[in-house]
Write an enzyme that holds these catalytic residues in place. Structure first.
Site, PDB file in Angstrom:
ATOM      1  N   PHE A   2      33.070  47.460  58.120  1.00 23.93           N
ATOM      2  CA  PHE A   2      34.008  48.568  58.035  1.00 23.93           C
ATOM      3  C   PHE A   2      33.222  49.885  57.997  1.00 23.93           C
ATOM      4  O   PHE A   2      31.994  49.890  57.930  1.00 23.93           O
ATOM      5  CB  PHE A   2      34.886  48.425  56.789  1.00 23.93           C
ATOM      6  N   SER A  47      40.075  40.383  59.706  1.00 23.28           N
ATOM      7  CA  SER A  47      39.642  40.905  58.412  1.00 23.28           C
ATOM      8  C   SER A  47      40.233  42.291  58.190  1.00 23.28           C
ATOM      9  O   SER A  47      40.193  43.136  59.083  1.00 23.28           O
ATOM     10  CB  SER A  47      38.118  40.988  58.350  1.00 23.28           C
ATOM     11  N   CYS A  54      36.978  42.717  51.588  1.00 23.63           N
ATOM     12  CA  CYS A  54      37.248  42.098  52.884  1.00 23.63           C
ATOM     13  C   CYS A  54      38.074  40.833  52.692  1.00 23.63           C
ATOM     14  O   CYS A  54      37.627  39.871  52.068  1.00 23.63           O
ATOM     15  CB  CYS A  54      35.923  41.758  53.585  1.00 23.63           C
ATOM     16  N   ALA A  70      40.871  34.730  46.340  1.00 24.80           N
ATOM     17  CA  ALA A  70      40.305  33.629  45.567  1.00 24.80           C
ATOM     18  C   ALA A  70      40.055  34.037  44.118  1.00 24.80           C
ATOM     19  O   ALA A  70      39.920  35.228  43.812  1.00 24.80           O
ATOM     20  CB  ALA A  70      38.994  33.170  46.205  1.00 24.80           C
TER      21      ALA A  70
END
Length: 233
Positions: A2, A47, A54, A70
């Site tokens: 990015f 993404s 990300c 997660a």
């Protein structure tokens, strides 16, 4: 990869536990809405940076997309504090022909930082922050790059030490484009350190390990001398 140039501020519309049969337990599925502009060329598996993290698009429609977060990501970032209606900074991964208006950002959050003070300076805001992992300060230098909640910003001041902190200044234009400007004292921001600083550190360590027989004391003395000279100025 990015650039740290936030494209859109999105809104968290729902948070749901991840399917344990797929994720192995734990984690959260985020649905982020009000982001039509960045979904015109979206594909499953793309993404997108969400507050500098990300994440992978698992579903989307015209104005919303879904990502899985997660448990480890929830622990290491400020995404675990999100609620419905929370605002988040969004940026798509760069293309090969993207202009690098910010700096190289990986979307890998190194630590979070607590906002210690928000001080107006005419039409700008000065944010003073302290990293949760205080050792991260060794990579943060005045006038260097840093990524806060996915936004590429310039460090204006640094204080090292156990009670250390760093500051950035948000001009009026930036305040309108990123969620960080609305945060208060006590809130947390995601921090990604300029990856170049890590490569430099590793390269210097390898150089001295090879040329000085592994005696890192030489490097420590050199750094100490530089700091001493700086303090005299």
């Amino acid at each position: 990869m990015f650039t740290g140039l936030v494209e859109k501020i999105g809104t968290v519309s729902s948070l749901e536990p991840l399917d344990t049969s797929v994720s192995g337990g734990g984690g959260t599925s985020l649905t982020i809405a009000d982001c039509d502009e960045i979904l015109t060329d979206a594909h499953l598996g793309d993404s997108i940076s969400v507050n500098g993290t990300c994440l992978t698009v698992t579903a989307f429609e015209k104005s919303w997309f879904k990502v899985g977060v997660a448990p480890e990501t929830l622990r290491r970032t400020n995404l675990g504090a999100l609620t419905e209606t929370s605002k988040v900074n969004l940026e798509r991964a760069v293309k090969g022909d993207t202009r690098m208006g910010g700096h190289i950002v990986q979307g890998h959050v190194d630590t979070i930082a607590k906002i210690l003070a928000v001080t107006p300076d005419e039409n700008s805001l000065v944010l003073r922050m302290q990293p949760r992992d205080i050792e991260a300060l060794r990579y943060i230098v005045e006038k260097g790059f840093i990524t806060l909640d996915g936004a590429s910003l310039t460090v204006t001041q640094v204080k090292d030490g156990e009670d250390g902190w760093f500051e950035v200044m948000l001009i009026a234009y930036t305040q309108e484009k990123i969620v960080t400007a609305a945060k208060k004292v006590g809130d947390f921001v995601n921090v990604e350190i300029d990856v170049v600083a890590k490569y430099v550190e590793k390269g210097v360590q390898a150089y001295f390990a090879g040329t000085a027989g592994g005696n890192m004391g030489i490097l420590e003395k050199m750094v100490g001398k530089i700091v001493e000279e700086k303090l005299k100025q």
